[in-house]
Scaffold this active site. Structure first.
Site, PDB file in Angstrom:
ATOM      1  N   GLY A  96       0.952  -1.271  -0.125  1.00  0.00           N
ATOM      2  CA  GLY A  96       0.427   0.098   0.472  1.00  0.00           C
ATOM      3  C   GLY A  96       1.116   0.924  -0.177  1.00  0.00           C
ATOM      4  CG  ASP A 133      -8.632   3.824   5.359  1.00  0.00           C
ATOM      5  OD1 ASP A 133      -9.750   4.417   4.618  1.00  0.00           O
ATOM      6  OD2 ASP A 133      -7.707   3.178   5.355  1.00  0.00           O
TER       7      ASP A 133
END
Length: 812
Positions: A458, A571
């Site tokens: 990521g 998130d």
């Protein structure tokens, strides 16, 4: 006020007669009042004055029975005591006033404070000019006592003013009567104007008893009863004599008569006549009196003719005897009048009693019916009472059990709190539940960060699958050392090291110096990879998706209710939801979580937190948070709604809300559902889709709260579990140690009891509520503590997972 003044002046309203009734305060005073009402109300307009004499108040009694003289008592105490006595007297006479008020006649209560009863009544009569007085002479009343050898009723009669007529009543009947001087003088003057002696002799009478309802059968020598009321037309005695041809002069002839024989004849005749007075009519009264007068006159003449009296003294004596006979004739006439009135009163009373009897019979019948209804109602109420009593007993037993359980829980919580406090004292605060890992161990485990072991990457770093301390783990390594000092790294480390939840990713260790985090390994990767079927992974069945939605919502509720500071994830997306080998979901990547400095007990879902730089992933960020920078718990609800819609459709998040909303409106929801998930239950799926759209509303206030969402998702999860169990019916029976001895089914949450056997937690807890013995051995349990059997729980989970794979649950 005018009516009261008229009564006090001896006149009633509209010049009506005023009748004074002296009450002794006893229970039998009602007979006196009733007699006066029946006697005088029917005679025309009357007004009543109820008199009651009580002794003067000379002292105030004490609780010890002593009497304190009034001069020695404070003025306020004396006044209060007098008012109390006056109130008691009024209350004692008030029922008699009501008796007369019901007959719609004026009534006045008069309390007389005097030491002498007779003088007090006489002064009241004289002061107000009252001409008629009714008193009682009952055997046990006030007026029956003796004053100086005489009955009080006789003393009252003697003390009454001469112009007053006194009626003496006993047991509701007239016992004696003392006429006024106006009635006596008028009669005497009308009969013989010169008979002054006879007038004086008849102005006062003894208190002899006379019952108008009885007949006379006395001996000829007995004297007529008296006193009685003189009739208004006593002049008819002389008229009777004149009509028979004999006037007063003839009656008083010069020849003397034998007075003894004349008296005997008169008494005998009067006795015989009075025995028949009860059957006389009013029209026969005058003729009967006339006949009696003439008979007595002729007897006198015959006796006078036979007598040989030669002196004027004998003539005067004869005249006196004749005058006495006239008086006795008036007595007889009065007795007849009273007897006639009493007969009429008795007839009227008999009629009233007949009506009263009919009314009482009707009332008795109604009372009987009401009694039956009351019995039925009482029976129903008794049944309700018994039912309520049983419910109360059951509720009390349940409450006692709950109290015991609460007490045990409190004791356990207290012990746990003490253990945690000890641990804090040893390790220091805060306590981080993770293992420190060295950088060398991480480099060795990842084979110097080999790309073959990399399973994800990521913006913040890469994730590697490796073996560390003989366990398969996932290690997240930041791209640079500066990342180890970043806010997101320390926030994720702090949050995940302090909290534990079955559906939050478990942090096993960390190397804070190099920015490395060690997590438990999730075999089935992220939810996003499984929904989009990356790397040809098998699809997730619809019932597993229902369960995953509930697990994500429950973990969010845990974060929002965290103490001492609530946590907002910010998130939440399918890429941050990981699945283990049993497809159990866990939320990870807590680097963007926000901890609110508020008490969760007072925290509202509308509480906002200012964040000038909104973070998160596009399509999952709350639109209001993105526009205003104000974040709340409803931001996680928005992301949850997007995840629910993706679980149903397995489509990307861009434009998914509009697509689902249009499909529902056009009735083609089944066309956008993920067909690889199996046959969706239409009703539950539609409800799930509507719930997802509600959570994904653009305005924060239009979204539901988690406490409203959870019950719906839990119900969906139960439907999914039933559907999942249908696939297991034809499979091989599970191992015997997987079966709960109570439920006879595979255990969901195995726990070991104090008897050494393993049971399903829900079943053994229900058993222990009502029993203290082992369900297997039937022996008493040493305690009711339960220990989770994690080994057996893991074995059962493995068995269920293999069973699903064998049944082809992941095939289309």
């Amino acid at each position: 006020m005018e009516q009261k003044a008229a009564v006090e002046n001896g006149k009633g309203p509209s010049s009506s007669r005023v009748i004074a009734v002296a009450l002794n305060g006893g229970a039998k005073s009602k007979h006196i009042v009733r007699w006066a009402a029946e006697k005088f109300i029917s005679e025309g307009k009357v007004a009543f004055k109820l008199l009651h004499v009580f002794p003067r108040i000379t002292g105030v009694p004490t609780p010890m029975g002593n009497l304190i003289p009034l001069p020695q008592v404070r003025d306020d105490v004396a006044v209060a005591y007098k008012k109390e006595i006056e109130w008691q007297r009024n209350e004692m006479i008030l029922p008699y006033k009501r008796m007369l008020s019901q007959k719609k006649v004026p009534v006045e209560l008069v309390l007389i404070e005097a030491e002498d009863v007779a003088n007090g009544i006489s002064m009241e009569m004289s002061q107000h000019g009252i001409k008629e007085l009714v008193i009682g002479a009952s055997s046990n009343g006030l007026f029956a006592r003796r004053v100086k050898g005489q009955l009080l009723s006789s003393v009252i009669s003697d003390c009454a003013p001469p112009f007053c007529t006194v009626y003496v009543v006993s047991k509701g009947k007239l016992e004696a009567l003392r006429p006024s001087n106006s009635e006596t003088n008028g009669d005497v003057v009308e009969c013989d104007s010169g008979a002054t002696n006879s007038t004086n002799s008849s102005s006062r009478y003894t208190n002899s008893t006379f019952d108008p309802g009885s007949t006379y059968s006395e001996s000829p020598n007995s004297s007529p009863p008296g006193p009685v009321k003189q009739p208004d037309n006593l002049s008819c005695v002389n008229d009777g004599c004149n009509n028979s041809g004999t006037d007063s002069a003839e009656c008083a002839s010069s020849q003397p008569v034998n007075t003894k024989n004349l008296d005997d004849a008169l008494s005998s005749s009067a006795g015989k006549r009075m025995s028949q007075t009860s059957s006389f009519k009013t029209a026969d009264r005058e003729s009967w009196i006339t006949d009696q007068t003439c008979t007595y006159t002729r007897s006198s003449e015959a006796s006078a003719s036979k007598s040989q009296l030669g002196s004027s003294e004998s003539q005067e004596k004869l005249n006196e005897e004749i005058e006495m006979l006239k008086v006795e004739l008036r007595h007889i006439r009065g007795m007849y009048t009273i007897a006639q009135n009493e007969t009429e009163d008795a007839t009227r009373r008999l009629s009233d009693l007949g009506k009263l009897r009919t009314e009482e019979a009707l009332k008795l019948k109604q009372i009987g019916e009401k009694e039956e209804k009351a019995k039925e109602l009482a029976k129903i109420q008794k049944e309700k009472f018994e039912a309520a009593k049983r419910e109360a007993v059951y509720a009390r037993e349940c409450a006692q059990r709950e109290v015991m359980q609460r007490r045990d829980a409190e004791q356990k919580a207290a012990r746990d709190s003490k253990e945690r406090q000890k641990l804090k004292n040893v390790l220091g605060d805060p306590v981080y539940h993770y293992q420190k890992v060295t950088w060398e161990e991480i480099v060795s485990a990842t084979s110097s960060f080999s790309d073959k072991l990399k399973i994800g990457e990521g913006s913040y770093g890469a994730v590697y699958k490796c073996k560390l301390h003989y366990s398969t783990v996932a290690i997240k390594v930041l791209h640079s050392k500066e990342g180890a000092n970043s806010k997101q790294f320390h926030q994720e480390l702090e949050i995940l090291s302090k909290i534990r939840h079955p559906h939050l990713l478990l942090l096993l260790g960390a190397c804070p110096e190099q920015g490395c985090l060690v997590y438990e390994y999730m075999e089935n990767g992220s939810l996003e990879d499984r929904l989009l079927r990356k790397n040809d992974t098998p699809p997730i069945p619809w019932y597993e998706r229902f369960r995953i939605a509930w697990e994500v919502a429950s973990s969010l509720a845990f974060l929002h209710n965290n103490k001492p500071k609530p946590i907002i994830h910010r998130d939440l997306k399918p890429a941050n939801i990981l699945l283990d080998h049993n497809l159990v979901s866990k939320i990870g990547d807590a680097g963007l979580c926000t901890m609110l400095n508020l008490d969760p007990s007072s925290l509202s879902t509308l509480t906002l937190y200012k964040d000038t730089s909104p973070v998160g992933t596009l399509c999952y960020i709350d639109p209001e948070y993105q526009r205003t920078g104000l974040v709340s718990m409803k931001a996680d609800v928005y992301a949850l709604g997007m995840i629910i819609l993706q679980l149903l459709t397995a489509k990307p998040a861009v434009g998914i809300t509009h697509a689902v909303e249009d499909a529902i409106k056009e009735g083609r929801l089944t066309q956008i559902l993920d067909t690889y998930a199996g046959r969706w239950p239409l009703r539950e799926t539609a409800e799930m889709a509507l719930l997802g759209l509600q959570c994904a509303e653009l305005r924060r206030k239009d979204r539901p709260e988690l406490k409203t969402i959870l019950p719906t998702l839990e119900r969906m999860k139960n439907v999914a579990e039933k559907a999942r169990d249908l696939f297991a019916k034809n499979q091989v029976a599970p191992p015997s140690h997987f079966i709960c001895p109570i439920l006879k089914n595979v255990m969901e949450d195995p726990c070991v009891a104090s008897d050494g056997y393993t049971y399903d937690r829900r079943a053994i807890e229900m058993w222990l509520r009502d029993n203290d013995t082992s369900p297997t051995t039937d022996f008493p349990l040493s305690n009711k503590n339960l220990i989770p059997n994690n080994t057996l729980s893991y074995a059962i989970s493995e068995w269920k997972s293999k069973k699903r794979i064998q049944n082809g649950h992941y095939s289309h």
